[in-house]
Design a protein around this motif. Structure first.
Motif, short mmCIF file in Angstrom:
data_model
loop_
_atom_site.label_atom_id
_atom_site.label_comp_id
_atom_site.label_asym_id
_atom_site.label_seq_id
_atom_site.Cartn_x
_atom_site.Cartn_y
_atom_site.Cartn_z
N VAL A 185 0.88 -1.16 0.00
CA VAL A 185 0.00 0.00 0.00
C VAL A 185 0.92 1.21 0.00
CG1 VAL A 185 -1.75 1.27 1.28
CG2 VAL A 185 -1.82 -1.24 1.21
N PHE A 233 2.14 -3.89 4.34
CA PHE A 233 1.45 -2.65 4.65
C PHE A 233 1.35 -2.53 6.16
CE2 PHE A 233 -2.17 -5.53 4.30
CZ PHE A 233 -2.99 -5.16 5.34
N LEU A 274 -6.51 -3.30 -1.95
CA LEU A 274 -5.72 -4.52 -2.06
C LEU A 274 -6.59 -5.74 -1.80
CD1 LEU A 274 -2.15 -5.11 -0.83
CD2 LEU A 274 -3.90 -6.75 -0.26
N SER A 293 1.72 -1.75 -6.32
CA SER A 293 1.21 -0.93 -5.21
C SER A 293 -0.28 -0.67 -5.36
CB SER A 293 1.96 0.40 -5.17
OG SER A 293 3.32 0.19 -4.89
N SER A 317 -4.84 1.69 -1.13
CA SER A 317 -5.31 1.47 0.23
C SER A 317 -5.37 -0.03 0.52
CB SER A 317 -6.71 2.07 0.42
OG SER A 317 -7.66 1.33 -0.33
N PRO A 318 -5.35 -0.40 1.81
CA PRO A 318 -5.50 -1.82 2.15
C PRO A 318 -6.84 -2.36 1.66
CG PRO A 318 -4.71 -0.61 4.07
CD PRO A 318 -5.07 0.41 3.01
#
Length: 113
Positions: free
Chosen positions: A8, A108, A39, A32, A35-36
């Motif tokens: 992230v 992250f 992902l 990348s 945000s989590p």
């Protein structure tokens, strides 16, 4: 072994790494996410299973990938397209798909709100 790192990162961090790569600094294989949440939206449990089934297998047809994962071809078709769009899979000249990595590392940091 070829490992891809999923992380992230802010757009500024991605730009910094890109500039470093242009000057010759090795960045390794890295994808990348903003945000989590994004992902985990892209990498669902079924898609993780699919990546695991495809790791080290070389180029596969969607049907062969579905067979390796023990899943329905139609469902795998949708997952493969999402993973292609995210950059986790590559499409070969003959239309097959490949997960070109042997391992995945996820990085992250979860911080307090």
């Amino acid at each position: 072994m070829t490992t891809v790192t999923l992380d992230v990162a802010s757009p500024a961090e991605v730009s910094r790494r890109a500039l470093a790569a242009f000057t010759g600094a090795d960045q390794g294989a890295r994808i990348s996410f903003a945000s989590p949440e994004l992902l985990w939206k892209v990498l669902t449990a079924k898609r993780w299973e699919l990546l695991k089934a495809m790791a080290g297998a070389g180029p596969l047809t969607i049907r062969a990938a579905a067979r390796r994962a023990g899943r329905d071809v139609k469902a795998v078709h949708g997952d493969i397209h999402a993973l292609l769009e995210a950059g986790l899979l590559d499409r070969t000249d003959d239309g097959r798909v490949e997960f070109p990595f042997d391992a995945v590392r996820v990085e992250f940091t979860l911080q307090a709100a």
